[in-house]
Design an enzyme around this catalytic site. Structure first.
Site: not given
Ligand code: SAM
Length: 464
Positions: A115-116, A237
């Site tokens: 989830a990048a 977070c």
């Molecule tokens: N790791 C990133 C960084 O350090 O910049 C931040 C990631 S953020 C906390 C979580 C991410 O998960 C978001 O970009 C979001 O779009 C994505 N997300 C949302 N729903 C999701 C799902 N069902 N499966 C996977 N990823 C998802």
């Protein structure tokens, strides 16, 4: 920041006990700001004058838990500085830097960041890989995947592939494929309240429960993609136990092949940063029966055009003759293959044992199939902006280097053509593709001709 919801205060008080008052006071204090040096371009140890200048200008203070991380003075706006355009650092919330540190990626590892976007942990992992191994950075949301790809490009990361798939789709394609996996899960964002007041306004106990359910859907998919003996870091977070310790306990109860190595909590009242949770999990060394979740079938996650194999070989020849003239000091990473999609030519990272060889991209929506080398237009090669970030100034035959705060650098970033004040100087080449640099760090391409430097800084990145 809006007032904290009463139920939130009650829950955090039950969790923090004696520390509640200190926590609530920290919520009234200004938020913290952080940046992390991108060590392939700028290392704390290498004595680069850019680092002295950064330290003085932005008031950098080292962070104890990340050797390349610093807190900075929020008034100073390092995201606007030419060094940011040059990819020397990534703006990242200080406590969020703990997660990739705990993952401990090593050069040569095969790593997934599930989830990048926007790329904080991806770029941190990439710096630790030092260009060796493979980093698959996945983001489910298309707009966010594009931002992720731009950040990977700005930092000049050659061995990363940016894809857009659901965790289930990836798990069905890539069982037990990675040495290390980062799952920075979508969460209720209690650690974002000072930074993004909307996170506070949107918070509810229902949102927490919904996030916990989603995390419990994603985490087993992440686990299924880890090799036996591999390491997975789960992070959020947010502060509540439901999305953190309880999610991990739920997962461990259902996945006996995993053990909890450690957990780490960062709190805004205990140190620099907005707060983070990370759990380090390891999978036992024997192959398990946890390979693929039976409920999920292999699915195509989107259209991905096929590379034109014959075209890729002729594009490689065009690139090689361009590079022989313009980039005599640069060698493509050894473990790669050429891919051509339409006009766009890429060097796709394919280290030994890669779980995602180029031929397996079929059906996987891929935003960045490796390093974009350039475009082939009517038989001519035009270098990509990404290539300018992946090379060093010393690799190029033609450079024009100015101080970071000079009028020339600022005009270049605005997209203006420059008068070539060094044209005709003895020994200085003055025709063709070259790199415009700020204090020796490439910002992008120009094309020199007739005493002018034609600006090739991408329109979408130009400043006003
Ligand atoms: N790791 C990133 C960084 O350090 O910049 C931040 C990631 S953020 C906390 C979580 C991410 O998960 C978001 O970009 C979001 O779009 C994505 N997300 C949302 N729903 C999701 C799902 N069902 N499966 C996977 N990823 C998802």
């Amino acid at each position: 920041m809006p007032a904290l919801p009463q139920i939130y205060v009650e829950r955090i008080s039950a969790q923090l006990g004696d520390e509640t008052a200190a926590f609530l006071r920290s919520m009234e204090a200004p938020r913290s700001y952080g940046l992390r040096l991108h060590t392939p371009k700028l290392s704390p140890a290498d004595g680069d004058p850019a680092l002295r200048s950064l330290t003085a200008r932005f008031g950098l203070t080292p962070l104890p838990w990340c050797g390349t991380g610093f807190a900075y003075d929020g008034e100073t706006r390092p995201g606007k500085h030419p060094y940011h355009h040059a990819g020397l650092y990534y703006i990242q919330e200080p406590s969020a830097m703990i997660a990739a540190e705990l993952l401990e990626p090593q050069p040569g590892d095969l790593v997934l960041d599930l989830a990048a976007a926007p790329g904080g942990k991806t770029t941190q992992i990439a710096a630790k890989l030092q260009g060796e191994g493979l980093l698959v950075a996945n983001e489910i949301h298309p707009g966010r995947a594009r931002i992720l790809a731009e950040n990977v490009e700005r930092l000049g990361i050659a061995n990363a592939v940016v894809v857009q798939a659901t965790p289930g789709e990836l798990a069905a394609r890539l069982p037990e494929a990675f040495d290390k996996i980062m799952l920075d899960a979508p969460c209720s964002g209690e650690g974002m309240f000072r930074k993004e007041p909307e996170a506070c306004a949107e918070w509810s106990t229902d949102a927490v429960a919904m996030c916990a359910a989603r995390q419990r859907d994603i985490l087993p998919d992440a686990a299924a993609m880890l090799k036996p003996g591999g390491r997975l870091v789960y992070s959020t977070c947010t502060f509540n136990r439901e999305e953190n310790e309880e999610t991990i306990a739920w997962f461990l109860a259902a996945h006996p092949a995993f053990r909890l190595v450690s957990t780490k909590r960062m709190w805004p009242h205990r140190g620099e940063g907005e707060g983070h949770f990370a759990a380090v999990l390891e999978k036992e060394a024997e192959p398990s029966d946890d390979r693929v979740r039976p409920a999920k079938r292999r699915a195509k996650s989107g259209k991905a055009p096929r590379s034109d194999a014959a075209g890729a070989l002729s594009a490689l020849k065009l690139y090689e003759s361009f590079a022989a003239q313009a980039l005599p000091g640069y060698a493509l990473p050894a473990s790669g293959v050429p891919l051509l999609f339409g006009e766009s030519f890429y060097w796709y990272p394919q280290p030994a044992g890669s779980p995602l060889p180029a031929e397996s991209l079929d059906g996987l929506r891929t935003h960045r199939p490796g390093l974009h080398l350039g475009d082939v237009k009517k038989g001519r090669f035009e270098p990509a902006h990404a290539l300018a970030h992946a090379v060093r100034a010393r690799d190029a035959a033609l450079t024009r280097d100015y101080p970071a705060d000079s009028a020339a650098v600022l005009a270049y970033l605005r997209g203006e053509a420059l008068f070539d004040d060094r044209s005709g100087h003895e020994g200085a080449p003055s025709q063709g593709w070259g790199l415009l640099c700020a204090d020796g760090h490439p910002l992008g391409w120009f094309k020199a001709s007739g005493g002018q430097l034609k600006n090739h800084y991408p329109k979408g990145l130009r400043t006003n």
